[in-house]
Design an enzyme around this catalytic site. Structure first.
Site, PDB file in Angstrom:
ATOM      1  N   LYS A  15       5.530  64.037  93.749  1.00  0.00           N
ATOM      2  CA  LYS A  15       6.432  63.821  94.067  1.00  0.00           C
ATOM      3  C   LYS A  15       7.571  64.863  93.851  1.00  0.00           C
ATOM      4  O   LYS A  15       8.141  65.337  94.399  1.00  0.00           O
ATOM      5  CB  LYS A  15       6.976  61.949  93.748  1.00  0.00           C
ATOM      6  CG  LYS A  15       5.392  61.561  94.390  1.00  0.00           C
ATOM      7  CD  LYS A  15       5.851  60.109  94.037  1.00  0.00           C
ATOM      8  CE  LYS A  15       4.845  58.988  94.214  1.00  0.00           C
ATOM      9  NZ  LYS A  15       4.907  57.721  93.808  1.00  0.00           N
ATOM     10  N   THR A  66      27.055  53.424  87.957  1.00  0.00           N
ATOM     11  CA  THR A  66      25.624  54.017  86.978  1.00  0.00           C
ATOM     12  C   THR A  66      25.409  55.324  87.709  1.00  0.00           C
ATOM     13  O   THR A  66      25.646  55.115  88.882  1.00  0.00           O
ATOM     14  CB  THR A  66      24.197  52.408  87.700  1.00  0.00           C
ATOM     15  OG1 THR A  66      25.134  51.201  87.341  1.00  0.00           O
ATOM     16  CG2 THR A  66      22.992  53.167  87.928  1.00  0.00           C
ATOM     17  N   HIS A  77      24.387  71.444  78.625  1.00  0.00           N
ATOM     18  CA  HIS A  77      24.538  71.795  80.064  1.00  0.00           C
ATOM     19  C   HIS A  77      26.178  72.083  79.430  1.00  0.00           C
ATOM     20  O   HIS A  77      26.910  72.340  81.015  1.00  0.00           O
ATOM     21  CB  HIS A  77      24.147  71.273  81.355  1.00  0.00           C
ATOM     22  CG  HIS A  77      23.436  71.291  82.012  1.00  0.00           C
ATOM     23  ND1 HIS A  77      22.103  71.130  81.424  1.00  0.00           N
ATOM     24  CD2 HIS A  77      22.619  72.537  82.771  1.00  0.00           C
ATOM     25  CE1 HIS A  77      20.322  71.574  81.672  1.00  0.00           C
ATOM     26  NE2 HIS A  77      22.142  72.885  82.581  1.00  0.00           N
ATOM     27  N   MET A  83      19.451  64.073  87.560  1.00  0.00           N
ATOM     28  CA  MET A  83      17.879  64.217  87.141  1.00  0.00           C
ATOM     29  C   MET A  83      17.301  65.717  87.844  1.00  0.00           C
ATOM     30  O   MET A  83      17.901  65.845  89.222  1.00  0.00           O
ATOM     31  CB  MET A  83      16.737  63.199  87.344  1.00  0.00           C
ATOM     32  CG  MET A  83      17.092  62.977  88.880  1.00  0.00           C
ATOM     33  SD  MET A  83      16.023  61.599  89.179  1.00  0.00           S
ATOM     34  CE  MET A  83      15.923  61.213  90.838  1.00  0.00           C
ATOM     35  N   VAL A 106      22.428  58.846  88.198  1.00  0.00           N
ATOM     36  CA  VAL A 106      20.757  59.239  87.800  1.00  0.00           C
ATOM     37  C   VAL A 106      21.323  60.829  88.059  1.00  0.00           C
ATOM     38  O   VAL A 106      22.092  60.614  89.117  1.00  0.00           O
ATOM     39  CB  VAL A 106      19.676  58.640  88.760  1.00  0.00           C
ATOM     40  CG1 VAL A 106      18.426  59.509  88.354  1.00  0.00           C
ATOM     41  CG2 VAL A 106      19.064  57.483  88.690  1.00  0.00           C
TER      42      VAL A 106
HETATM   43  N1  LIG Z   1      20.109  74.004  87.872  1.00  0.00           N
HETATM   44  C1  LIG Z   1      21.099  72.822  87.661  1.00  0.00           C
HETATM   45  O1  LIG Z   1      21.296  73.130  87.644  1.00  0.00           O
HETATM   46  C2  LIG Z   1      19.592  72.203  86.966  1.00  0.00           C
HETATM   47  C3  LIG Z   1      20.843  71.521  85.716  1.00  0.00           C
HETATM   48  N2  LIG Z   1      20.572  70.497  85.648  1.00  0.00           N
HETATM   49  C4  LIG Z   1      21.021  69.035  84.303  1.00  0.00           C
HETATM   50  O2  LIG Z   1      20.615  69.052  82.990  1.00  0.00           O
HETATM   51  C5  LIG Z   1      21.188  67.831  82.706  1.00  0.00           C
HETATM   52  C6  LIG Z   1      19.217  66.935  82.215  1.00  0.00           C
HETATM   53  O3  LIG Z   1      18.491  66.508  83.415  1.00  0.00           O
HETATM   54  P1  LIG Z   1      17.173  65.833  82.572  1.00  0.00           P
HETATM   55  O4  LIG Z   1      16.968  67.176  81.806  1.00  0.00           O
HETATM   56  O5  LIG Z   1      16.743  65.449  83.910  1.00  0.00           O
HETATM   57  O6  LIG Z   1      17.700  64.705  82.150  1.00  0.00           O
HETATM   58  P2  LIG Z   1      17.702  63.785  81.629  1.00  0.00           P
HETATM   59  O7  LIG Z   1      15.500  64.083  81.419  1.00  0.00           O
HETATM   60  O8  LIG Z   1      18.368  63.531  80.008  1.00  0.00           O
HETATM   61  O9  LIG Z   1      17.870  62.595  82.507  1.00  0.00           O
HETATM   62  C7  LIG Z   1      17.096  62.787  83.565  1.00  0.00           C
HETATM   63  C8  LIG Z   1      17.925  61.013  83.940  1.00  0.00           C
HETATM   64  O10 LIG Z   1      16.741  59.860  83.862  1.00  0.00           O
HETATM   65  C9  LIG Z   1      17.783  59.522  82.861  1.00  0.00           C
HETATM   66  N3  LIG Z   1      16.606  58.586  82.010  1.00  0.00           N
HETATM   67  C10 LIG Z   1      16.101  59.143  80.645  1.00  0.00           C
HETATM   68  N4  LIG Z   1      16.060  58.880  79.799  1.00  0.00           N
HETATM   69  C11 LIG Z   1      15.853  57.361  80.479  1.00  0.00           C
HETATM   70  C12 LIG Z   1      15.539  56.086  80.344  1.00  0.00           C
HETATM   71  N5  LIG Z   1      14.533  55.588  78.681  1.00  0.00           N
HETATM   72  N6  LIG Z   1      15.672  54.445  80.560  1.00  0.00           N
HETATM   73  C13 LIG Z   1      16.591  54.990  82.153  1.00  0.00           C
HETATM   74  N7  LIG Z   1      17.252  55.574  82.288  1.00  0.00           N
HETATM   75  C14 LIG Z   1      16.832  56.969  80.959  1.00  0.00           C
HETATM   76  C15 LIG Z   1      19.099  59.439  82.813  1.00  0.00           C
HETATM   77  O11 LIG Z   1      20.340  58.357  82.357  1.00  0.00           O
HETATM   78  P3  LIG Z   1      21.404  59.050  81.146  1.00  0.00           P
HETATM   79  O12 LIG Z   1      21.877  60.203  81.197  1.00  0.00           O
HETATM   80  O13 LIG Z   1      22.079  57.456  81.542  1.00  0.00           O
HETATM   81  O14 LIG Z   1      20.119  59.477  79.916  1.00  0.00           O
HETATM   82  C16 LIG Z   1      19.615  60.472  83.924  1.00  0.00           C
HETATM   83  O15 LIG Z   1      19.787  59.878  85.021  1.00  0.00           O
HETATM   84  C17 LIG Z   1      21.527  66.920  83.842  1.00  0.00           C
HETATM   85  O16 LIG Z   1      22.561  67.223  83.730  1.00  0.00           O
HETATM   86  C18 LIG Z   1      21.311  67.855  85.108  1.00  0.00           C
HETATM   87  O17 LIG Z   1      22.192  68.077  85.660  1.00  0.00           O
HETATM   88  C19 LIG Z   1      18.651  70.254  85.150  1.00  0.00           C
HETATM   89  C20 LIG Z   1      18.421  70.628  85.684  1.00  0.00           C
HETATM   90  C21 LIG Z   1      18.898  72.318  86.801  1.00  0.00           C
HETATM   91  O1  LIG Z   2      16.765  74.023  83.572  1.00  0.00           O
HETATM   92  C1  LIG Z   2      17.345  73.653  83.399  1.00  0.00           C
HETATM   93  O2  LIG Z   2      18.032  72.762  81.979  1.00  0.00           O
HETATM   94  C2  LIG Z   2      18.919  74.513  83.685  1.00  0.00           C
HETATM   95  O3  LIG Z   2      19.925  74.332  84.031  1.00  0.00           O
HETATM   96  C3  LIG Z   2      17.833  75.722  85.085  1.00  0.00           C
HETATM   97  O4  LIG Z   2      16.933  75.108  85.702  1.00  0.00           O
HETATM   98  C4  LIG Z   2      18.605  76.376  85.856  1.00  0.00           C
HETATM   99  O5  LIG Z   2      18.958  76.438  87.284  1.00  0.00           O
HETATM  100  C5  LIG Z   2      17.508  78.000  85.436  1.00  0.00           C
HETATM  101  O6  LIG Z   2      18.781  78.956  85.295  1.00  0.00           O
HETATM  102  C6  LIG Z   2      16.939  77.858  84.215  1.00  0.00           C
HETATM  103  O7  LIG Z   2      17.742  77.664  82.873  1.00  0.00           O
END
Ligand SMILES: NC(=O)C1=CN([C@@H]2O[C@H](COP(=O)(O)OP(=O)(O)OC[C@H]3O[C@@H](n4cnc5c(N)ncnc54)[C@H](OP(=O)(O)O)[C@@H]3O)[C@@H](O)[C@H]2O)C=CC1
Ligand SMILES: O=C(O)C(=O)C(=O)[C@H](O)[C@@H](O)CO
Length: 332
Positions: free
Chosen positions: A225, A169, A44, A173, A171
């Site tokens: 969930k 700390t 991102h 996700m 999260v």
């Molecule tokens: N529409 C939007 O704005 C969207 C934005 N996003 C963004 O995309 C980015 C990535 O999201 P996502 O794919 O869920 O991220 P990840 O799956 O990489 O991580 C999700 C969370 O799980 C933790 N985690 C991952 N692996 C481990 C582990 N082995 N042990 C402990 N904790 C762990 C991460 O901590 P750590 O960071 O320390 O790895 C983080 O807090 C985020 O910044 C999110 O805000 C995602 C979806 C939609």
């Molecule tokens: O999952 C992503 O990465 C993310 O940022 C989204 O889900 C956005 O809302 C959507 O645009 C798909 O990229």
């Protein structure tokens, strides 16, 4: 390839200025994209910049717009982003929530008509760095099937919870097992996902990121969930901002804009003294990380604790940027 923060920021700014974004706005926006990338959230930061420019070019994002306050209920405020730049406005809204928390102990800002904020964790981290608990989430366009369905009807709606401390700390996700950004990171690296991330076209669970990016049959985290949590997060953001839901964004708009977001800051230091806070947090961290390991070679880690190391490494060694992503950005 390895690039410096300065090279990234300069290139992002060039692209924005070329699109007549005001220099000060272009500079701040480019800095946020470069900071996200330097923090190690490539999905991102740099990787998402082309998609951000696409939405700027198609008029989804209004770069001169400024968020305005609609109403105030003491610790709660409702704002309208007016389709302004997503990350810049999100930063301002978390600052506003922090200011409300300094007056009331807790501050909540509900924002409508917003744009994609990129890395949600930036805003939780922002609050935690100032000593506040930061909680925020956004809705999105429908990009995930609800549990039991094949068709996308809910958002990835990432939830961020950040706790002040040393280290912070946090999260951060997606409500999907993997964000689409992380699917792309794994695909570009030629990696399979570490756990199932969605269903293939035959309805079988798969770890192939490209398959899920294409058929959008992404798995909610925790199955039913994550699906349920995505729905209630959407409802809260929609109600408190009097803004658009995932259904409205998806059915009424031509792309992902006009979304709804929540920013919460909660006071800590006036509720517990610093030394007691740190002792209690340290006890939690030690209790968790000393659990007998599944794999002796893999430490149990707390979310958010990698960022300090990642930032230092990127500053020292340069930031790893995918060649194909950089080529796309240079062509903008
Ligand atoms: N529409 C939007 O704005 C969207 C934005 N996003 C963004 O995309 C980015 C990535 O999201 P996502 O794919 O869920 O991220 P990840 O799956 O990489 O991580 C999700 C969370 O799980 C933790 N985690 C991952 N692996 C481990 C582990 N082995 N042990 C402990 N904790 C762990 C991460 O901590 P750590 O960071 O320390 O790895 C983080 O807090 C985020 O910044 C999110 O805000 C995602 C979806 C939609
Ligand atoms: O999952 C992503 O990465 C993310 O940022 C989204 O889900 C956005 O809302 C959507 O645009 C798909 O990229």
């Amino acid at each position: 390839m390895k690039l410096s923060f300065e090279t990234l920021q300069k290139e992002f700014k060039r692209v924005l200025i070329a699109r007549h974004v005001k220099p000060d706005v272009a500079d701040e926006c480019a800095t946020m994209f470069a900071q996200t990338t330097e923090s190690g959230v490539y999905s991102h930061g740099v990787n998402r910049f082309p998609r951000f420019i696409q939405q700027l070019d198609q008029g989804d994002i209004h770069p001169d717009a400024v968020a305005k306050k609609i109403l105030s209920l003491g610790a709660i405020e409702q704002w309208d982003a007016q389709r302004s730049i997503g990350n810049l406005t999100a930063k301002k809204m978390m600052d506003r929530a922090i200011s409300l928390a300094s007056d009331h102990g807790i501050g909540l800002v509900a924002l409508r008509n917003a744009n994609h904020w990129m890395r949600g964790g930036s805003y939780g981290w922002q609050a935690a760095e100032k000593g506040y608990i930061g909680i925020c989430w956004t809705n999105s366009i429908a990009v995930m099937p609800p549990w039991g369905a094949k068709e996308c009807r809910i958002g990835t709606n990432p939830l961020i919870v950040a706790i002040p401390g040393s280290p912070i700390t946090m999260v951060d996700m997606s409500m999907s097992m993997f964000s689409y950004g992380m699917l792309e990171v794994n695909r570009l690296a030629g990696r399979e996902l570490p756990v199932d991330g969605g269903f293939d076209d035959n309805g079988q669970l798969t770890r192939e990121p490209g398959v899920i990016e294409k058929n959008r049959r992404i798995l909610p985290m925790g199955y039913w969930k994550g699906s349920g949590l995505s729905i209630v997060l959407d409802m809260i953001a929609t109600l408190l901002s009097d803004g658009a839901s995932v259904a409205e964004v998806t059915e009424d708009n031509s792309d992902e804009y006009g979304i709804s977001q929540i920013f919460i800051a909660i006071e800590v230091d006036r509720l517990i003294d610093g030394a007691t806070r740190d002792t209690k947090l340290r006890r939690i961290m030690d209790y968790v990380t000393t659990a007998e390991r599944n794999n002796p070679d893999e430490a149990v880690r707390l979310p958010g604790h990698e960022f300090t190391r990642l930032l230092a490494e990127n500053r020292h060694n340069g930031i790893t940027v995918d060649d194909s992503v950089w080529a796309k950005i240079q062509a903008l």
